[in-house]
Design an enzyme around this catalytic site. Sequence first.
Site, short mmCIF file in Angstrom:
data_model
loop_
_atom_site.label_atom_id
_atom_site.label_comp_id
_atom_site.label_asym_id
_atom_site.label_seq_id
_atom_site.Cartn_x
_atom_site.Cartn_y
_atom_site.Cartn_z
N CYS A 75 -12.36 77.72 44.21
CA CYS A 75 -12.62 78.04 45.61
C CYS A 75 -13.99 78.71 45.78
CB CYS A 75 -11.56 78.99 46.16
SG CYS A 75 -9.89 78.67 45.57
N ASP A 76 -14.34 79.61 44.85
CA ASP A 76 -15.49 80.49 45.09
C ASP A 76 -16.67 80.30 44.15
OD1 ASP A 76 -13.96 81.66 47.10
OD2 ASP A 76 -13.03 83.06 45.70
N CYS B 129 -9.94 82.60 42.01
CA CYS B 129 -10.02 81.14 42.11
C CYS B 129 -11.46 80.66 42.00
CB CYS B 129 -9.40 80.70 43.44
SG CYS B 129 -9.52 78.92 43.70
#
Length: 321
Positions: A139-140, A136
């Site tokens: 997300c990261d 992801c």
Amino acid sequence: MSQTHKTKVLIIGSGPAGYTAAVYATRAMLEPILVQGIQPGGQLTITTEVENWPGDTEVQGPELMVRMEEHARAVGANIITDHILSLDLSKRPFTATGDSGDLYEADAVILATGAQAKWLGLPSEERLKGFGVSACATCDGFFYRGKEVAVIGGGNTAVEEALFLTNFASKVTLIHRRDSLRAEKILQKRLFENPKVELIWDHVVEEILGDDNPKSVTGLRIKHAKTGETRDLSVHGAFVAIGHSPASELVKDQLELHSGSYVWVKPGTAQTSLPGVFAAGDVTDDVYRQAVTSAGMGCMAALEAEKFLAENTAETAVAAE
Ligand code: FAD
Ligand code: NAP
């Protein structure tokens, strides 16, 4: 204390398919229960811009899903935070058990459990998940400001993840096992034109290289798919974007499946192999896998559940007493 919830229609999943089914089923006065699962809002909550949702030239995925939830709540859908652990379709009413310990009894079930990210299956990937290995970018990606990262895959997700990562990383290397991408042409064009992106064709990842102290990714060992030649690539992050598997665990021994583990539906309908059980969205669709098609299937499933219940009320009614 655990409760038993009785409903005419149990909708499992809160992606575009589930929320759309909830809107239609609620407006049909079926008083459905929607169980959200561990990813409320589904896959679009882990992306950024969505540019192909009709009516929005551009909308953030998480925002779109909040709006869908609000829409379902506004019409009166009963949305429950729980995750279904088991589903018994062998007798009627159908029964489901939630992670909360609650039980659900339903005359009809709409499966809208979507899909989950696939992994390469390497021991080094498992060891370094969360320490430089991710599925992801949204997300990261932020953690890789000014660093070099790699994305593995050749579909829309891989290309979008690579483009998104160029906002943070100094360089993004896309590694694909073939010599052409399956991503949409417009995305490919953006990728090819981005100066921060390098493409490595015809290569597979053999191992993710890393340190243990502190646990981190230091590179990738990649192998040429045709010659077998290997070489190491220095990167700080590896984003695996090789597709998704349908979340059909709950029903894999109870319903007919197709194309591996997608839930089979009668062509042109949302009807599974068992009357009263409907499937919508990515859990059944191995072809289109889009928010708009999932929403459309959610609508079909709710309309078909309404018809099924109208024709089967006497035998199956367990509506809230
Ligand atoms: P999902 O969105 O997968 O949702 C499944 C739901 O089921 C989740 O809420 C989950 O919590 C729930 N669930 C699963 N198991 C259980 C259980 N046992 N009990 C209870 N609940 C359960 N499509 C587009 O059209 N445009 C895009 O721009 C786009 N971008 C994307 C970007 C990324 C990174 C990804 C991964 C996908 C993208 N897609 C896009 C595809 C799109 O997200 C999916 O087609 C769509 O979300 C599928 O909707 P769905 O409702 O079938 O399932
Ligand atoms: P996908 O379309 O199935 O693509 C997966 C990619 O990963 C393919 O290029 C595949 O290679 C590669 N791959 C698969 N297994 C691999 C392995 N073990 N090792 C190395 N490479 C591997 O999956 P996706 O990109 O996640 O997209 C899923 C669906 O969501 C699609 O329908 C897509 O259109 C949709 N989506 C849409 C958007 C958008 O509309 N903007 C954005 C994201 C996703 P091959 O090509 O060789 O098979």
